[in-house]
Design a protein around this motif. Structure first.
Motif, PDB file in Angstrom:
ATOM      1  N   LEU A 107       0.841  -1.070  -0.032  1.00 46.04           N
ATOM      2  CA  LEU A 107      -0.061   0.000   0.142  1.00 46.04           C
ATOM      3  C   LEU A 107       0.716   1.207  -0.260  1.00 46.04           C
ATOM      4  CD1 LEU A 107      -2.570  -0.846   2.721  1.00 46.04           C
ATOM      5  CD2 LEU A 107      -2.667  -1.439   0.375  1.00 46.04           C
ATOM      6  N   TRP A 108       0.120   2.320  -0.434  1.00 44.72           N
ATOM      7  CA  TRP A 108       0.744   3.586  -0.353  1.00 44.72           C
ATOM      8  C   TRP A 108       0.744   4.028   1.040  1.00 44.72           C
ATOM      9  CZ3 TRP A 108       3.251   6.369  -4.529  1.00 44.72           C
ATOM     10  CH2 TRP A 108       3.219   5.586  -5.651  1.00 44.72           C
ATOM     11  N   PRO A 109       1.291   5.063   1.527  1.00 42.80           N
ATOM     12  CA  PRO A 109       1.051   5.776   2.880  1.00 42.80           C
ATOM     13  C   PRO A 109      -0.268   6.077   3.231  1.00 42.80           C
ATOM     14  CG  PRO A 109       3.366   6.375   1.664  1.00 42.80           C
ATOM     15  CD  PRO A 109       2.572   6.002   0.546  1.00 42.80           C
ATOM     16  N   ASP A 110      -1.091   6.313   2.297  1.00 43.84           N
ATOM     17  CA  ASP A 110      -2.471   6.751   2.693  1.00 43.84           C
ATOM     18  C   ASP A 110      -3.343   5.774   2.602  1.00 43.84           C
ATOM     19  OD1 ASP A 110      -2.507   6.437  -0.138  1.00 43.84           O
ATOM     20  OD2 ASP A 110      -2.923   8.586  -0.453  1.00 43.84           O
ATOM     21  N   GLY A 111      -2.684   4.409   2.229  1.00 46.43           N
ATOM     22  CA  GLY A 111      -3.699   3.412   2.388  1.00 46.43           C
ATOM     23  C   GLY A 111      -4.112   2.570   1.096  1.00 46.43           C
ATOM     24  N   ARG A 112      -3.822   3.699  -0.082  1.00 48.45           N
ATOM     25  CA  ARG A 112      -4.082   3.051  -1.498  1.00 48.45           C
ATOM     26  C   ARG A 112      -3.593   2.014  -1.868  1.00 48.45           C
ATOM     27  NH1 ARG A 112      -2.489   7.329  -5.048  1.00 48.45           N
ATOM     28  NH2 ARG A 112      -1.348   8.021  -3.400  1.00 48.45           N
ATOM     29  N   PRO A 113      -4.019   1.032  -2.677  1.00 52.76           N
ATOM     30  CA  PRO A 113      -3.075  -0.118  -3.138  1.00 52.76           C
ATOM     31  C   PRO A 113      -2.260   0.310  -4.327  1.00 52.76           C
ATOM     32  CG  PRO A 113      -5.685  -0.771  -3.116  1.00 52.76           C
ATOM     33  CD  PRO A 113      -5.456   0.650  -2.868  1.00 52.76           C
ATOM     34  N   TYR A 114      -1.176  -0.307  -3.931  1.00 52.92           N
ATOM     35  CA  TYR A 114       0.084   0.036  -5.249  1.00 52.92           C
ATOM     36  C   TYR A 114      -0.451  -0.670  -6.454  1.00 52.92           C
ATOM     37  CZ  TYR A 114       4.314  -0.594  -8.124  1.00 52.92           C
ATOM     38  OH  TYR A 114       4.970  -0.620  -8.868  1.00 52.92           O
ATOM     39  N   ARG A 115      -1.070  -2.171  -6.301  1.00 54.69           N
ATOM     40  CA  ARG A 115      -1.793  -2.490  -7.268  1.00 54.69           C
ATOM     41  C   ARG A 115      -3.284  -2.918  -6.912  1.00 54.69           C
ATOM     42  NH1 ARG A 115       3.313  -5.908 -10.136  1.00 54.69           N
ATOM     43  NH2 ARG A 115       4.173  -4.317 -11.435  1.00 54.69           N
ATOM     44  N   ASP A 116      -4.223  -2.692  -7.670  1.00 60.72           N
ATOM     45  CA  ASP A 116      -5.409  -3.057  -7.298  1.00 60.72           C
ATOM     46  C   ASP A 116      -5.605  -4.571  -7.381  1.00 60.72           C
ATOM     47  OD1 ASP A 116      -6.373  -0.480  -6.834  1.00 60.72           O
ATOM     48  OD2 ASP A 116      -7.219   0.062  -8.713  1.00 60.72           O
ATOM     49  N   ALA A 117      -4.990  -5.262  -8.486  1.00 60.13           N
ATOM     50  CA  ALA A 117      -5.138  -6.526  -8.666  1.00 60.13           C
ATOM     51  C   ALA A 117      -4.327  -7.385  -7.396  1.00 60.13           C
ATOM     52  CB  ALA A 117      -4.463  -7.020 -10.020  1.00 60.13           C
ATOM     53  N   GLU A 118      -3.536  -7.039  -6.770  1.00 58.57           N
ATOM     54  CA  GLU A 118      -2.844  -7.548  -5.719  1.00 58.57           C
ATOM     55  C   GLU A 118      -4.018  -7.657  -4.597  1.00 58.57           C
ATOM     56  OE1 GLU A 118       1.818  -6.577  -6.368  1.00 58.57           O
ATOM     57  OE2 GLU A 118       0.803  -5.350  -5.275  1.00 58.57           O
ATOM     58  N   VAL A 119      -4.471  -6.325  -4.145  1.00 55.29           N
ATOM     59  CA  VAL A 119      -5.358  -6.438  -3.101  1.00 55.29           C
ATOM     60  C   VAL A 119      -6.685  -7.397  -3.653  1.00 55.29           C
ATOM     61  CG1 VAL A 119      -6.883  -4.964  -1.845  1.00 55.29           C
ATOM     62  CG2 VAL A 119      -4.584  -4.424  -2.159  1.00 55.29           C
ATOM     63  N   ALA A 120      -7.174  -7.420  -4.567  1.00 60.46           N
ATOM     64  CA  ALA A 120      -8.174  -8.200  -4.905  1.00 60.46           C
ATOM     65  C   ALA A 120      -7.798  -9.617  -5.015  1.00 60.46           C
ATOM     66  CB  ALA A 120      -8.480  -7.603  -6.571  1.00 60.46           C
ATOM     67  N   THR A 121      -6.576 -10.126  -5.232  1.00 61.89           N
ATOM     68  CA  THR A 121      -6.301 -11.450  -5.142  1.00 61.89           C
ATOM     69  C   THR A 121      -6.449 -12.035  -3.666  1.00 61.89           C
ATOM     70  OG1 THR A 121      -4.918 -11.449  -7.129  1.00 61.89           O
ATOM     71  CG2 THR A 121      -4.406 -13.120  -5.555  1.00 61.89           C
ATOM     72  N   VAL A 122      -5.885 -11.141  -2.658  1.00 64.46           N
ATOM     73  CA  VAL A 122      -5.693 -11.327  -1.338  1.00 64.46           C
ATOM     74  C   VAL A 122      -7.076 -11.634  -0.763  1.00 64.46           C
ATOM     75  CG1 VAL A 122      -4.957 -10.863   0.768  1.00 64.46           C
ATOM     76  CG2 VAL A 122      -3.590 -10.400  -1.170  1.00 64.46           C
ATOM     77  N   ARG A 123      -7.931 -10.543  -1.216  1.00 62.70           N
ATOM     78  CA  ARG A 123      -9.515 -10.655  -0.661  1.00 62.70           C
ATOM     79  C   ARG A 123     -10.036 -11.744  -1.143  1.00 62.70           C
ATOM     80  NH1 ARG A 123     -10.317  -4.187  -1.777  1.00 62.70           N
ATOM     81  NH2 ARG A 123      -9.675  -3.319   0.203  1.00 62.70           N
ATOM     82  N   ARG A 124     -10.089 -12.201  -2.367  1.00 60.53           N
ATOM     83  CA  ARG A 124     -10.662 -13.279  -2.907  1.00 60.53           C
ATOM     84  C   ARG A 124     -10.205 -14.814  -2.321  1.00 60.53           C
ATOM     85  NH1 ARG A 124      -8.954 -16.609  -6.889  1.00 60.53           N
ATOM     86  NH2 ARG A 124      -7.083 -15.073  -7.582  1.00 60.53           N
ATOM     87  N   LEU A 125      -9.041 -14.867  -2.244  1.00 55.62           N
ATOM     88  CA  LEU A 125      -8.577 -15.930  -1.647  1.00 55.62           C
ATOM     89  C   LEU A 125      -8.923 -16.233  -0.088  1.00 55.62           C
ATOM     90  CD1 LEU A 125      -5.110 -16.207  -3.484  1.00 55.62           C
ATOM     91  CD2 LEU A 125      -7.188 -17.515  -3.894  1.00 55.62           C
TER      92      LEU A 125
END
Length: 388
Positions: free
Chosen positions: A366-384
């Protein structure tokens, strides 16, 4: 003004990297603990033996597959800044661990430093208790790392030096440092390891103890690094396990093997660990091979370090395999900050400054303000993790 104010994370990621974000890695999006104190084993109670494989598997049944990260708050650059009194920042930790919960993480791996306990045992234990309460409020359990052979061998508490611009993890410190490692007196190290484990030996907020991180790591680019470091660590590692077991923890002990593990170190790690942990920054094929080899131990597996994007160790490539094989996965880094682990390892030889910036982040999510660096990575963690 406290040091904590000076550690603001607004400028944690260089402007040059932020400017390059759109062209290199597009992404957008938003992104209850009890009280515990030092406890003492019953008088005359012997230190426990290594867990049987059956007990280890019972632990696995009670602690289903989990995803997490190696965690340090973004406004801390090393273990001192994270846990010494003048820079300890539970408010920032609470914010970031809330983001971790939202991503789907349920475990974190956190590094400690022996000098913090030696200087102020009660204060250090109290801050660890506050940290555990902060993490547990977000439904997150913690693996504490007692000793660490990586980076600066000359740790000193107090105000820490500023991160070196463009350099990966430039203020991280070893525990124990070179002075303690070369001393014949291990009493302080023993008191630290046994004291911390004893304090949280029955605490369900602690999921495991990592006795020694990368004990064979030379970190020999620093001045005053002991030339016989690995030999000294090899002698201390069995003692470190014994010191931790003397606290009679209800949680398992481990120490992570990796591809470059020295035979004398690896033998101790595999013989002493209750559950088997390992590090892999390799692409899927090599990762699978290493996991298959370690599975022969007949104990639960924990991948306590992974994710080096340029090397093919990515969330999308590795995390599905971990779920398939039931291996807990802790990526390196979470929020980009003073540790600067979004820079590659080669930054130690050639810093990424000015116009020279990496095409993609090495670690961190994540960036320092909490935004994902890559949306696809966060989506993968959430899905799994959604059905876990």
């Amino acid at each position: 003004m406290t040091r904590r104010v000076a550690l603001g994370v607004a400028a944690a990621v260089p402007a040059a990297m932020i400017a390059a974000r759109a062209g290199a890695d597009p992404g957008s999006g938003a992104g209850a603990g009890g009280t515990v104190g030092p406890t003492t084993p019953a008088a005359g109670q012997p230190a426990q033996a290594r867990w049987t494989p059956e007990r280890a598997q019972q632990w696995r049944a009670q602690n289903p597959w989990s995803v997490g990260c190696n965690y340090i708050n973004a406004n801390a650059g090393n273990q001192f800044e994270m846990f010494q009194a003048q820079t300890f920042d539970p408010n920032r930790m609470s914010l970031e661990l809330g983001w971790a919960k939202g991503v789907g993480m349920r475990v974190i791996r956190v590094f400690l430093q022996d000098q913090l306990y030696t200087a102020d045992p009660a204060g250090f234990i109290a801050r660890l208790n506050t940290f555990l309460a902060t993490a547990t409020a977000q439904g997150i359990k913690t693996m504490f790392v007692l000793f660490d052979s990586c980076w600066d061998p000359n740790p000193k508490p107090g105000v820490q030096r500023e991160p070196t611009p463009g350099v990966h993890n430039s203020t991280w410190v070893q525990s124990p440092g070179a002075a303690a490692l070369t001393s014949q007196d291990t009493a302080k190290l023993q008191a630290y390891a046994t004291g911390v484990v004893t304090a949280f030996a029955n605490d369900p907020r602690v999921i495991a103890w990592d006795v020694w991180n990368e004990p064979e790591n030379l970190a020999d680019s620093y001045p005053l690094a002991p030339p016989d470091k690995v030999a000294r660590v090899a002698q201390l590692l069995p003692q470190a396990f014994a010191w931790a077991r003397a606290g009679n923890p209800t949680q398992p002990l481990t120490s992570g093997v990796w591809a470059d593990t020295r035979p004398e170190i690896r033998a101790v790690q595999l013989a002493q660990s209750d559950v088997i942990s390992f590090h892999s920054y390799d692409p899927p094929e090599k990762f699978r091979a290493m996991a298959a080899d370690l599975a022969k131990q007949g104990r639960p597996l924990l991948l306590t370090e992974y994710m080096a994007r340029p090397q093919g160790s990515t969330i999308e490539a590795i995390l599905p395999i971990c779920k398939e094989l039931g291996i807990d996965a802790y990526q390196w880094g979470f929020v980009a900050g003073r540790s600067q682990t979004y820079y590659p390892w080669d930054s130690w030889k050639q810093p990424y400054t000015g116009a020279r910036q990496p095409q993609q982040w090495f670690h961190d999510l994540l960036w320092p303000d909490g935004r994902p660096y890559r949306d696809a990575e966060v989506a993968t963690v959430r899905r799994l993790t959604a059905a876990v």
